[in-house]
Design a protein around this motif. Structure first.
Motif, short mmCIF file in Angstrom:
data_model
loop_
_atom_site.label_atom_id
_atom_site.label_comp_id
_atom_site.label_asym_id
_atom_site.label_seq_id
_atom_site.Cartn_x
_atom_site.Cartn_y
_atom_site.Cartn_z
N LYS A 178 0.83 -1.23 0.00
CA LYS A 178 0.00 0.00 0.00
C LYS A 178 0.85 1.27 0.00
O LYS A 178 0.50 2.26 -0.63
CB LYS A 178 -0.94 0.02 1.21
N ALA A 179 1.99 1.23 0.70
CA ALA A 179 2.86 2.41 0.74
C ALA A 179 3.38 2.74 -0.66
O ALA A 179 3.42 3.91 -1.05
CB ALA A 179 4.02 2.17 1.70
N ARG A 180 3.77 1.73 -1.41
CA ARG A 180 4.28 1.94 -2.77
C ARG A 180 3.16 2.47 -3.67
O ARG A 180 3.38 3.33 -4.52
CB ARG A 180 4.85 0.62 -3.32
N GLU A 181 1.97 1.95 -3.48
CA GLU A 181 0.81 2.39 -4.26
C GLU A 181 0.53 3.87 -4.00
O GLU A 181 0.32 4.66 -4.93
CB GLU A 181 -0.40 1.54 -3.88
N VAL A 182 0.55 4.27 -2.73
CA VAL A 182 0.31 5.67 -2.38
C VAL A 182 1.44 6.55 -2.90
O VAL A 182 1.20 7.66 -3.38
CB VAL A 182 0.16 5.81 -0.84
N GLN A 183 2.67 6.05 -2.82
CA GLN A 183 3.81 6.78 -3.35
C GLN A 183 3.62 7.06 -4.84
O GLN A 183 3.91 8.16 -5.33
CB GLN A 183 5.07 5.94 -3.11
#
Length: 56
Positions: free
Chosen positions: A27-32
């Motif tokens: 999820k962090a990579r997606e938000v990034q």
């Protein structure tokens, strides 16, 4: 890449990061990725505004 393509570059790289995050469940990579896409859109709009102001 030309200076004028920076917004497009950020949008493309952001989309790649977003998809990578979705595929891997990160999820962090997606938000990034979404944030980088937004950055690219802002750069494009700022460039357009600058060009419009220079034309007048």
């Amino acid at each position: 890449m030309k200076k004028t393509d920076r917004g497009l570059k950020d949008k493309v790289i952001g989309k790649v990061k977003e998809v990578e995050g979705k595929v891997t469940g990160d999820k962090a990579r997606e938000v990034q990725g979404k944030a980088q896409q937004a950055k690219g859109k802002i750069k494009e709009k700022a460039k357009k505004l600058k060009d419009d102001l220079e034309d007048h």
